[in-house]
Design an enzyme around this catalytic site. Sequence first.
Site, PDB file in Angstrom:
ATOM      1  CB  SER A   9      -0.947  -0.062   1.203  1.00 64.48           C
ATOM      2  OG  SER A   9      -1.957   0.896   1.088  1.00 64.48           O
ATOM      3  CG  ASP A  38      -6.888  -2.011  -4.073  1.00 64.08           C
ATOM      4  OD1 ASP A  38      -7.628  -1.359  -3.313  1.00 64.08           O
ATOM      5  OD2 ASP A  38      -5.676  -2.155  -3.873  1.00 64.08           O
ATOM      6  CG  HIS A  59      -5.920  -1.768  -0.112  1.00 59.58           C
ATOM      7  ND1 HIS A  59      -5.156  -1.304  -1.161  1.00 59.58           N
ATOM      8  CD2 HIS A  59      -5.294  -1.344   1.020  1.00 59.58           C
ATOM      9  CE1 HIS A  59      -4.130  -0.618  -0.684  1.00 59.58           C
ATOM     10  NE2 HIS A  59      -4.192  -0.636   0.621  1.00 59.58           N
TER      11      HIS A  59
END
Length: 674
Positions: free
Chosen positions: A504, A590, A637
């Site tokens: 991330s 995502d 995600h």
Amino acid sequence: MVVLSSVLGSAARLLGASRVRFWRRTLSKRETGPPLSVQRWCASEASSDHLGSEVARYQHLKKYFKRRLKATYHRFHSIPDYSVVCGRHHVYFIKDDGIYRTDKRGVREPEQVVNLEHVSRGEGKTRAESGERFQWTIQRIRLSPQEKHLAATLKRSPREELRCVVVRLGERNVPLLPPHNVLLELEGVFSFEWATDDVLFYTTLEGLRSSSASRLDLTSHGSSKITSVYEEAQPDVFVEVALSRDRQILTINGNSRTSSEVLQCPVCEPSMASWVSLFAPSPDSVIKDMDVVGDYCVLVTTTAANKLAFSVMSLSDPKETYIIQLPPWACAIETKKPVLADQQDVLEFLLSSPVHPPVPYALDPGKGLVLSDAGNQTDAKSQDKYITTRLKACSQDGASVPVTLFHAVPVERLSQVPMLVHVYGAYGRDLDMEFCPVKRFLLEQGWALAYCHIRGGGELGLSWHRRGRVEGKQRGVEDLHACLHKLFSVRVSRPSLTALTACSAGAVPVAALCNTNPNTVRAVTLQAPFLDVLGTMQKANLPLTLEDRDEWGDPVGDLNHRQIIASYCPLHNVTPQLYPSMLLTAYSGDPRVPLEGVLQYATFLKTALHTHLSRDPNADSKPASNIVLNVQPGGSHVGPEDPVQTLEEEALKVAFLYAELGLDPPLPPRKRNR
């Protein structure tokens, strides 16, 4: 336990971990929201044949490591955890299709309490009709004090919507009749606690905010009443509810990107007028957690050496405060949720690290004693088998950056070993330091594992985060470079045997460093990477842009912010040079990181490498750099929820690391002769 994280990234960044402990993912950068049209377009345009060919070169190693990792997971499948919920008469546990309970005496067969297929059917699709796994997964479970009701939050993938179901459990020996025992469903519930058998306090997500707390009253006639008990006036404050262990004090934990505060009031009379401040840490304090245990307030803190400790304060005499140091290897703590069978004056908890499986402990704050479980003495002693070294790296501006290093042999013998370096550095959140069997496997194979606690994270308090946000983002890149320099200077591994890994927002300092110092490491693995900071922060229509400008800056309304972001943004600073090999794992569904940025970054890297190699007459004498784009369909995600799919991903990562660092696969362990 009351969460006092220095900064709450946002609602869905803390939606909870996967319900299977060893497949847990750290929630981090991007937020909930509808899938972006560009994501759908990119997913359809990406060539599956091309992606498959990039991954194909690692398939043989992947199969090998899949077997080895599966065996490693199996070794640790029965370690202690608090995922099983114990009531007065039953034990509650999670299976693929819902929540079950069994009699504590083991007399009755398990019965289902919550049926996920029924929840999916309520959406108009059965499992058979959808042709998919259940859409809903279970996040949290809370039992009422006398086991009259159960509340559970569910998350629907890939949109990551939240729902809370409230179930009437009935009498002890009366079988349940699902789905008729489901009393009601509450949308968007994030945190929740039972005060009594018929009173539930909870907070809800509205878009990206959690700013209010409510009270749900249930009656014996099946009706319910909802009243508001708290409204947060500041728009950037994210609130949660928690209860003291004796269920007498209700707390509101308010966190913004720059401050934290805990408010309390008696459970019997919650109202806007009854809230008083219990604790507000100073900007430089490093308070991670708190709980009220008997007559004491127990704070989980980190010391100046970045070690976990307890700060115990007497509620009757706040000046009576003392510090209890925890074992030096401990990096993560999980406390046991109190139930009626527990002693209210003892705090039970688990200590772990990325390579040390959880060990049960108990704190008696009145006596100032921390005791390990007598039945787990062997586990406690085995934690000393691997070495935990804490270093300090001096960054470019003189800041001292903590580094946590795990290794199996003394530091002076680490110069020729491979090293995997972890980093995050955003939103005031700490690196994930919980136990991970994959990390343990690598350590057992002779790897060194380093964790760099750079600015932008929360390891050293609120000021540590503030110094690494907006104008300070470049400091995180400098901190990471300093950490690597420190490790190499004390002869831990070398650049050709070192890999960086991040997920991330942690991809920003990693990829930015690769643009400025590409020879610092040999390989990089990034999961759901955020790489187009400038482009994303310019698009106000994306789900997180407006909120995330507090973290990254506003390139539209502030020219200085635009120049700063443009100076380090990974996507916009790719240049022709020899980059490390990279494995980029992304998910077409995502909702937090636009896939378009990942695809563009991979394309830019390959173009830059091609240009560099065409200009360099000595290119054939240098190790080749491979850019591998692994786009998985759907997902979220935080990666796949299915353990089998997660094992596939982890095996590919390990195979990639061994191949790109030029390592021979480890020999399988010898079978013992009987």
